[in-house]
Design a protein around this motif. Structure first.
Motif, PDB file in Angstrom:
ATOM      1  N   THR A  42       0.848  -1.197   0.000  1.00 54.38           N
ATOM      2  CA  THR A  42       0.000   0.000   0.000  1.00 54.38           C
ATOM      3  C   THR A  42       0.885   1.250   0.000  1.00 54.38           C
ATOM      4  N   PRO A  43       1.070   1.842  -1.161  1.00 51.93           N
ATOM      5  CA  PRO A  43       1.891   3.065  -1.259  1.00 51.93           C
ATOM      6  C   PRO A  43       1.066   4.329  -1.045  1.00 51.93           C
ATOM      7  N   LYS A  44       1.768   5.431  -0.926  1.00 52.39           N
ATOM      8  CA  LYS A  44       1.166   6.741  -0.730  1.00 52.39           C
ATOM      9  C   LYS A  44       2.137   7.796  -1.255  1.00 52.39           C
ATOM     10  N   ALA A  45       1.586   8.842  -1.878  1.00 50.76           N
ATOM     11  CA  ALA A  45       2.419   9.945  -2.363  1.00 50.76           C
ATOM     12  C   ALA A  45       1.661  11.249  -2.160  1.00 50.76           C
ATOM     13  N   VAL A  46       2.368  12.269  -1.651  1.00 53.27           N
ATOM     14  CA  VAL A  46       1.757  13.566  -1.383  1.00 53.27           C
ATOM     15  C   VAL A  46       2.712  14.666  -1.838  1.00 53.27           C
ATOM     16  N   LEU A  47       2.168  15.644  -2.521  1.00 48.19           N
ATOM     17  CA  LEU A  47       2.917  16.847  -2.859  1.00 48.19           C
ATOM     18  C   LEU A  47       2.193  18.023  -2.205  1.00 48.19           C
ATOM     19  N   SER A  48       2.910  18.770  -1.358  1.00 44.78           N
ATOM     20  CA  SER A  48       2.277  19.871  -0.632  1.00 44.78           C
ATOM     21  C   SER A  48       3.076  21.151  -0.796  1.00 44.78           C
ATOM     22  N   TRP A  49       2.331  22.221  -0.833  1.00 40.18           N
ATOM     23  CA  TRP A  49       2.935  23.566  -0.942  1.00 40.18           C
ATOM     24  C   TRP A  49       2.379  24.404   0.190  1.00 40.18           C
ATOM     25  N   LYS A  90      -3.262   4.218  -1.519  1.00 44.16           N
ATOM     26  CA  LYS A  90      -3.934   2.939  -1.758  1.00 44.16           C
ATOM     27  C   LYS A  90      -4.478   2.382  -0.453  1.00 44.16           C
ATOM     28  N   GLY A  91      -5.675   1.811  -0.513  1.00 42.70           N
ATOM     29  CA  GLY A  91      -6.271   1.107   0.614  1.00 42.70           C
ATOM     30  C   GLY A  91      -6.478  -0.350   0.272  1.00 42.70           C
ATOM     31  N   TYR A  92      -6.601  -1.172   1.291  1.00 41.81           N
ATOM     32  CA  TYR A  92      -6.592  -2.624   1.070  1.00 41.81           C
ATOM     33  C   TYR A  92      -7.348  -3.323   2.185  1.00 41.81           C
ATOM     34  N   ARG A  93      -8.042  -4.414   1.847  1.00 41.53           N
ATOM     35  CA  ARG A  93      -8.656  -5.312   2.839  1.00 41.53           C
ATOM     36  C   ARG A  93      -8.285  -6.753   2.502  1.00 41.53           C
TER      37      ARG A  93
END
Length: 835
Positions: A530-537, A551-554
């Motif tokens: 389960t990956p995650k990516a964030v771009l913030s300013w 991504k979410g998962y069960r």
């Protein structure tokens, strides 16, 4: 009623004055020193950060906010949280008539099968249930002596694992202090229109035992929520058509148990904090809770008159439930200088047990097959089922996080281990059913004996199911790192890699299934990522903009077999015949997953008097674990069905218009719909014919789909919450205030899969979610840590039908409908004290 309320109010004030210390001090202000809105600190990313610095859509409720809004349960909390739908669905097709049964979803991500789509945490420990059979019940801690509640919208799989596919609700308790005394007292009384009294008393205290070395926090509470639904007798009008019936309501109706749906909640908590040295602290804690429900809040539609606050159920028996659980944890924090090492070891023990009235359900089932003339039991008939939800769960998580939050690279990594053991035993008893069926069958020429050998019925036991168990073992590695390209632009990447092994086993049998006792077992292993990516300013401290993908998962699971009486439904679904010549449900179901894309902003304006948090989301959910209800026999199984797109957004505006006036407005929109028609078994959907087609055991077969493209998941499209709090000038050393909270949701007009006649399993008589309106008022005084207020909940005395069902769907002879609403208008008094 009002005389009783006055007496209780005076008693509450007396108790509070006795419990309060002699020298109170001011409670913590809800404002900053500049007179702007309060800054809230959360741990949504597993480190302490300002809410306005977190690139996630989060709602946070401090204990002050919970009190001033009168939030006492998960029902109250979710009603005032945007993007969440919560139902008490004990009478639903996937439940067992227990009023504790519930369904919670965030942003439309909803399933009443498999593991929970929403993670429920007490501090760092997940406590949600897996949906196993009919008896699995979600557990929620009471809203007493909490530091705060955090609701995280969107999948949180990287930091919170497989149980957080749609989001997380975190109940965070106060930690012991090594250098400061503190305390909290709350007492409340109330009375419900045409209902019983409610009352609560709780106390918490903490502080140093040895300054800067050893501290403690303890709390205890008791709450009784009075009932408003009466158990009553009824008469049956003789039908002119033997396939139909009608209920007649006598006047006056004979009530056998008034206000039967009362419930009581007891909580106990203790925690110690030991500073071993300047770098290491050890915090053991223990939490205990027991919820006792006397009877269901569901009422019989034909007997009741909601417009006049008259709610009755004609159940033959009550539906009591007790849910005791305890959670023990040891948390160790070690400051290594460059990083903070945290270990949390916990054990969750639960033994929920309930009894469900099956009198009407069993007779509806056998009447459907022509073995009984009516769905209604006789005066001495009684059928019931006993259920348990037993959980023995072990958790260990070790995290290592960098300590310099201003560094160019900030990171957090760890390992998680869990061993979950959940079992849902069920037995069904009906001592008179055998004789009724046998006599009717003999009189009508049916050679049917439901308890003929080898299906004996000792003590009226027609179903024996001591084992319906799933054991989950999981180990996961996770990490998240943030890199600052500039002082204002930051990228965050996260990844969780897990290995999950689960084993499901069942042992069941009896005349209800039409089969002798037998067992099944299935195992599987999965390795989700389960990956995650964030771009913030963040151009300055007051403004944040972000774009994220996660991504979410069960995990998957196993199915318990269904009875031979379900053969017609299984044939309708196109399930193949097995080697034994019978149709069976699949032994297991696969995992499902989703991707969520979100864009949002958090802006603080007008010298910190105006705060606007907003987000838009798009979610793609595939291979969904969904409950498949078999209406002609009242049983179920889990299958992977289709895919859903959920899209929408929310905006939360808080405005301190004046030092004495605060306004709030939250608007949320969610539209979760199936984008693909789905079939069960080996059949595939054919768009040209709008049917599921294929070859089953060498024979061309067609069947309607279970879900069709365009069907919706449960959830109100629009939800709006508005709030106003006005304080007044000091009056005799006290600060008067007045507060209004208003909540509105529009009706769900799009059809759910079970409401569409072209689908295989439907009941067009069951409505979707209705329009709801709820107005709450509160007025009182604050001074020196005290807060005494009068409140009115459901001021408009609205009676929306939040859930409606019947025992056997689409059976024309079953006109016995159950409905679940909200508590009628309630008036009361709350007294709190903090020091």
């Amino acid at each position: 009623m009002y005389r009783r309320l006055k007496t209780m109010c005076l008693g509450t004030l007396s108790v509070l004055s006795l419990l309060s210390p002699a020298a109170p001090v001011l409670a913590q202000s809800a404002e900053t020193e500049s007179g702007g809105l309060q800054e809230i600190v959360v741990t949504a990313t597993r480190r302490e950060e300002r809410l306005q610095d977190v690139p996630i859509s989060v709602s946070a409720f401090s204990q002050d906010k919970l009190d001033v809004q009168g939030l006492r349960s998960i029902d109250d909390l979710t009603r005032l949280t945007p993007g969440i739908t919560f139902q008490r669905n004990g009478n639903g097709s996937s439940a067992n008539y227990n009023d504790e049964n519930s369904d919670i979803n965030i942003r439309g991500i909803d399933s009443q099968a498999g593991t929970s789509t929403t993670g429920i945490y007490i501090d760092d420990t997940p406590v949600q249930s897996r949906h196993i059979g009919f008896g699995a019940v979600n557990v929620f801690p009471a809203l007493f002596d909490l530091d705060r509640v955090e609701v995280l919208r969107g999948p949180q799989g990287t930091l919170f694992g497989a149980g957080a596919e749609g989001g997380v609700v975190r109940f965070i308790t106060p930690q012991p202090s090594l250098d400061k005394d503190s305390g909290y007292l709350r007492s409340e009384v109330g009375t419900t229109k045409h209902g019983d009294a409610s009352y609560e008393l709780g106390a918490a205290a903490g502080g140093p035992i040895i300054d800067n070395v050893l501290g403690f926090r303890v709390s205890a509470s008791f709450r009784r929520d009075g009932g408003w639904v009466d158990r009553a007798s009824y008469t049956l009008t003789p039908p002119t058509d033997p396939t139909t019936f009608s209920l007649q309501q006598p006047s006056p109706l004979r009530v056998t148990q008034p206000d039967a749906n009362w419930q009581e909640t007891v909580t106990l908590r203790g925690a110690l904090k030991w500073a071993v040295n300047d770098a290491v602290t050890v915090t053991p804690s223990f939490y205990y809770q027991q919820l006792h429900i006397n009877d269901t809040a569901s009422y019989w539609v034909a007997l009741s008159d909601p417009d006049h606050d008259r709610f009755y159920n004609g159940n033959q028996l009550t539906n009591p439930s007790r849910d005791p659980f305890w959670l023990a944890a040891v948390k160790v924090d070690w400051n290594l200088g460059f990083a903070q090492l945290t270990s949390n070891t916990s054990y969750f023990d639960r033994n929920q047990h309930s009894t469900s009235d099956y009198s009407q359900y069993l007779r509806a089932t056998y009447a459907l097959f022509g073995l009984l003339p009516s769905i209604f039991p006789g005066p001495t008939d009684a059928g019931y089922a006993t259920f348990e939800d037993n959980q023995r769960n072990i958790y260990e998580e070790i995290r290592l996080a960098s300590t310099d939050s201003n560094a160019r690279i900030v990171w957090n990594t760890g390992v998680f281990f869990s061993h979950l053991n959940e079992n849902i035993p069920e037995n069904i008893y009906d001592a008179t059913l055998r004789d009724q069926v046998l006599n009717f069958s003999t009189a009508n020429g049916f050679p049917t004996d439901i308890c003929a050998p080898p299906l004996d019925c000792p003590n009226g036991e027609i179903f024996y199911g001591p084992v319906d168990r799933v054991i989950d073992k999981q180990i996961a590695l996770f990490g998240e790192v943030s890199f600052k390209f500039t002082d204002t632009l930051k990228a965050t990447a996260g990844l969780r890699v897990s290995k999950v092994d689960f084993t499901g086993s069942t042992y069941a049998g009896g005349s209800f299934l039409g089969a002798p006792n037998s067992g099944t077992q299935a195992s599987a292993s999965e390795k989700p990522i389960t990956p995650k990516a964030v771009l913030s300013w963040q151009p300055d401290r007051d403004n944040l903009y972000y774009l994220s993908a996660s991504k979410g998962y069960r995990v998957g699971g196993v199915n318990v077999g269904v009875g031979l009486i379900c053969g017609a439904d299984l044939e309708t679904l196109g399930l193949p015949v097995g080697s034994d010549g019978l149709r069976h449900v699949p032994n297991q179901f696969a995992s499902d997953s989703l991707w969520s894309y979100e864009i949002g902003g958090k802006n603080t304006l007008l010298d910190h008097r105006l705060q606007v948090d907003s987000s838009l989301f798009w979610i793609n959910w595939k291979n969904i674990q969904q409950n498949v209800y078999l209406p002609s026999c009242g049983e179920q199984f889990t299958a992977n069905l289709g895919q859903v797109t959920s899209r929408g957004g929310d905006i939360d505006v808080q405005f301190k218009a004046m030092d004495t006036l605060t306004l709030g407005l939250t608007v949320a929109y969610t539209d979760a719909k199936f984008t693909k028609s789905s079939c069960a078994g080996v059949l595939q959907f054919d768009a040209a014919s709008s049917l599921c087609t294929g070859v089953v055991n060498g024979t061309p077969t067609s069947a309607p789909p279970i879900v069709s493209e365009g069907n919706r998941l449960v959830g109100a499209p629009w939800s709006i919450m508005a709030a106003l709090e006005k304080t007044f000038a000091n009056w005799h050393g006290r600060d008067p205030y007045f507060r209004v909270d208003y909540q509105f949701t529009n009706a769900q007009t799009a059809l759910l899969p079970g409401q569409v006649s072209r689908n295989a399993l439907y009941d067009t008589t069951i409505p979707g979610l209705p329009q709801t309106k709820n107005l709450q008022l509160r007025a009182g005084f604050r001074w020196n840590g005290y807060d005494i207020s009068l409140f009115a909940d459901n001021v408009l005395d609205e009676h929306p039908v939040l859930f409606k069902s019947r025992d056997i769907a689409y059976d024309p002879t079953d006109n016995l409908y159950f409905a679940r609403g909200v508590r009628p208008r309630t008036l009361g008094l709350t007294a709190t004290y903090r020091y």
